[in-house]
Design an enzyme around this catalytic site. Sequence first.
Site, PDB file in Angstrom:
ATOM      1  N   SER A 116       0.098  -1.738   8.364  1.00 23.03           N
ATOM      2  CA  SER A 116       1.289  -2.137   9.132  1.00 23.03           C
ATOM      3  C   SER A 116       0.881  -2.964  10.344  1.00 23.03           C
ATOM      4  O   SER A 116       1.600  -3.866  10.771  1.00 23.03           O
ATOM      5  CB  SER A 116       2.042  -0.891   9.604  1.00 23.03           C
ATOM      6  OG  SER A 116       2.346  -0.083   8.491  1.00 23.03           O
TER       7      SER A 116
ATOM      8  N   GLY B 137       0.841  -1.208   0.000  1.00 22.88           N
ATOM      9  CA  GLY B 137       0.000   0.000   0.000  1.00 22.88           C
ATOM     10  C   GLY B 137       0.871   1.252   0.000  1.00 22.88           C
ATOM     11  O   GLY B 137       0.659   2.179  -0.791  1.00 22.88           O
ATOM     12  N   HIS B 138       1.896   1.271   0.861  1.00 27.27           N
ATOM     13  CA  HIS B 138       2.816   2.422   0.895  1.00 27.27           C
ATOM     14  C   HIS B 138       3.540   2.548  -0.450  1.00 27.27           C
ATOM     15  O   HIS B 138       3.727   3.653  -0.956  1.00 27.27           O
ATOM     16  CB  HIS B 138       3.887   2.227   1.982  1.00 27.27           C
ATOM     17  CG  HIS B 138       3.365   2.246   3.384  1.00 27.27           C
ATOM     18  ND1 HIS B 138       3.358   1.136   4.185  1.00 27.27           N
ATOM     19  CD2 HIS B 138       2.848   3.257   4.126  1.00 27.27           C
ATOM     20  CE1 HIS B 138       2.874   1.450   5.380  1.00 27.27           C
ATOM     21  NE2 HIS B 138       2.543   2.726   5.370  1.00 27.27           N
TER      22      HIS B 138
ATOM     23  N   LYS C  14      -7.159   4.208   2.996  1.00 27.02           N
ATOM     24  CA  LYS C  14      -7.508   3.359   4.141  1.00 27.02           C
ATOM     25  C   LYS C  14      -7.729   4.213   5.398  1.00 27.02           C
ATOM     26  O   LYS C  14      -8.587   3.919   6.212  1.00 27.02           O
ATOM     27  CB  LYS C  14      -6.436   2.306   4.395  1.00 27.02           C
ATOM     28  CG  LYS C  14      -6.978   1.186   5.270  1.00 27.02           C
ATOM     29  CD  LYS C  14      -5.920   0.286   5.734  1.00 27.02           C
ATOM     30  CE  LYS C  14      -5.292   0.623   6.938  1.00 27.02           C
ATOM     31  NZ  LYS C  14      -5.340   0.974   8.145  1.00 27.02           N
TER      32      LYS C  14
END
Length: 282
Positions: free
Chosen positions: A189, A36-37, A151
């Site tokens: 995370s 995602g990052h 998110k």
Amino acid sequence: MILFKTTTDLVKWLDAQRQKGNTIGFVPTMGALHPGHLSLIEAAKKSNQLVVSSIFVNPTQFNNPKDFEKYPITIEKDIELLEQAGCDVLFLPSVDEIYPGNFSKNRTYDLGFLETILDGKFRPGHFQGVCMVVHRLLDIVNPDNLYLGQKDYQQCLVIKKLIEIIGRQTIKVHICPTLREADGLAMSSRNMRLTEKERAKAPAIYHALLFIKDNIVKGNLAIIRKEATEMLDKAGFKTDYIEIADANNLTLLNEWDGHQKIVVLVAAFLNEIRLIDNMVLS
Ligand code: PAF
């Protein structure tokens, strides 16, 4: 990738880059990076000459000290991933570098209604901490473009509001889609902290969102919210909230007219781990 640990060095280097006409895309993170990052880095690379990312586990945004202590730290792996993704600069400051002795933590940001609902309500002080660090990082990096993940839907709105409050509207905010695991779990995370058993239960959040998406009809929303909460209860979650809100401003809705663009937002605990997710429905 160039790694900077001090504000002075980074500011000097970035000033020189700006003078050469290079635009700067910024991806702030707390590390423990996942795809995602990396999708944010990819988006930033498409429209900027330089991509800067930061890794700083910001103590001021954790309302729960245990959550802070246990926040996953995977620096070496993160550096490797950022390098592979083509990130140009990593800012890896210490707490003293972000909050030096002369830094005043007294400033509060008037986020209004946004701070009284959802995570604002369930995590008191959290968004003030987010604003404090993002304000500081924006002052240091001074980017043209800022990349955030959908998110953290409410955080995206909070940061847009912060940018207004601090008068930095030239910074363009880009909200990038949530990436999901094959079973639908939103990448986060905090997923690293789930046990095998918890990980198997975790996609229930996504299923609750899909349930609302597939079954929502105009009119009162109480029953569908209750049914979705029961789904999470059955899967072993303790739900903070399942809310349906106006997608533009997060006004919480009890009724839906069938047309308004809405977002369904969930926050729920699996034992110690708090997961959040959302889905925009139009
Ligand atoms: O979303 C995050 O990782 C953090 O809240 C942010 C924006 C990097 C601020 O610490």
